[in-house]
Design a protein around this motif. Structure first.
Motif, short mmCIF file in Angstrom:
data_model
loop_
_atom_site.label_atom_id
_atom_site.label_comp_id
_atom_site.label_asym_id
_atom_site.label_seq_id
_atom_site.Cartn_x
_atom_site.Cartn_y
_atom_site.Cartn_z
N TYR A 1 -4.61 6.83 1.13
CA TYR A 1 -4.04 5.48 1.11
C TYR A 1 -4.40 4.83 -0.22
O TYR A 1 -5.57 4.63 -0.53
CB TYR A 1 -4.59 4.64 2.27
N PHE A 2 -3.38 4.52 -1.00
CA PHE A 2 -3.55 3.93 -2.32
C PHE A 2 -3.43 2.42 -2.21
O PHE A 2 -2.43 1.92 -1.69
CB PHE A 2 -2.47 4.46 -3.26
N SER A 3 -4.43 1.71 -2.71
CA SER A 3 -4.37 0.24 -2.70
C SER A 3 -3.25 -0.21 -3.64
O SER A 3 -2.79 0.55 -4.51
CB SER A 3 -5.70 -0.34 -3.15
N PRO A 4 -2.80 -1.45 -3.52
CA PRO A 4 -1.72 -1.93 -4.38
C PRO A 4 -2.02 -1.77 -5.88
O PRO A 4 -1.11 -1.43 -6.65
CB PRO A 4 -1.60 -3.41 -3.99
N ARG A 5 -3.25 -1.95 -6.29
CA ARG A 5 -3.59 -1.80 -7.72
C ARG A 5 -3.55 -0.33 -8.16
O ARG A 5 -3.59 -0.05 -9.35
CB ARG A 5 -4.99 -2.36 -8.01
N ALA A 6 -3.50 0.60 -7.22
CA ALA A 6 -3.41 2.03 -7.54
C ALA A 6 -1.98 2.54 -7.40
O ALA A 6 -1.75 3.74 -7.27
CB ALA A 6 -4.35 2.82 -6.65
N CYS B 1 3.59 1.83 2.67
CA CYS B 1 3.13 1.73 4.05
C CYS B 1 2.39 0.41 4.23
O CYS B 1 2.14 -0.31 3.27
CB CYS B 1 2.20 2.90 4.39
N ASP B 2 2.04 0.12 5.47
CA ASP B 2 1.21 -1.04 5.75
C ASP B 2 -0.23 -0.72 5.35
O ASP B 2 -0.61 0.46 5.24
CB ASP B 2 1.24 -1.37 7.25
N LYS B 3 -1.01 -1.74 5.16
CA LYS B 3 -2.44 -1.54 4.89
C LYS B 3 -3.03 -0.77 6.07
O LYS B 3 -2.78 -1.11 7.23
CB LYS B 3 -3.13 -2.90 4.74
N PRO B 4 -3.80 0.28 5.80
CA PRO B 4 -4.37 1.06 6.90
C PRO B 4 -5.46 0.27 7.62
O PRO B 4 -6.05 -0.66 7.06
CB PRO B 4 -4.97 2.28 6.20
N TRP C 1 0.86 -1.17 0.00
CA TRP C 1 0.00 0.00 0.00
C TRP C 1 0.90 1.23 0.00
O TRP C 1 2.08 1.13 0.32
CB TRP C 1 -0.87 0.01 1.27
N TYR C 2 0.33 2.37 -0.32
CA TYR C 2 1.07 3.63 -0.33
C TYR C 2 0.25 4.70 0.36
O TYR C 2 -0.98 4.66 0.34
CB TYR C 2 1.35 4.07 -1.79
N ARG C 3 0.95 5.66 0.97
CA ARG C 3 0.24 6.76 1.64
C ARG C 3 0.86 8.09 1.26
O ARG C 3 2.04 8.18 0.95
CB ARG C 3 0.24 6.58 3.15
N LYS C 4 0.03 9.09 1.30
CA LYS C 4 0.47 10.45 1.01
C LYS C 4 -0.32 11.40 1.90
O LYS C 4 -1.55 11.40 1.89
CB LYS C 4 0.23 10.79 -0.47
N THR C 5 0.38 12.21 2.69
CA THR C 5 -0.28 13.23 3.49
C THR C 5 -0.64 14.38 2.56
O THR C 5 0.22 14.89 1.85
CB THR C 5 0.65 13.71 4.63
#
Length: 102
Positions: A55-60, A72-75, A4-8
């Protein structure tokens, strides 16, 4: 486990523009990918820190890269909302959580 990915995105007001940009950029990428229900972006507003995080899912992941999001870890499902994506993504990623009525 997929990443997963995150962006503030900033505080509540400042987060509006990047949130809108994510939604706009998501649609053509979603269509080009065959509209997978596992492609989604969720968001959470941390009221204490006054920050909105996407929070971007793996497919995103391709979209996440465009926003310089970090792995990041899955929220957790606590306080999270679906920013953009198929409503079925709730069941895919957070089956323990009943979707709240909008």
């Amino acid at each position: 486990m997929e990443t997963w990915y995150r962006k503030t995105l900033g505080d509540g007001v400042a987060a509006f523009a990047p949130s809108l940009r994510i939604q706009q950029m998501f649609s053509p990428m979603f269509a080009a990918s065959g509209q997978p229900s596992s492609m989604a972006v969720f968001s959470r507003h941390d009221r204490k820190a006054n920050e909105v995080t996407a929070y971007f899912s793996p497919r995103a992941s391709r979209l996440a890269e465009l926003f310089d999001a970090v792995p990041c870890d899955k929220p957790s499902s606590d306080g999270i909302g679906l920013l953009v994506g198929d409503a079925r993504s709730w069941e895919i990623f957070f089956p323990e959580r009943k979707r709240r009525a909008a």
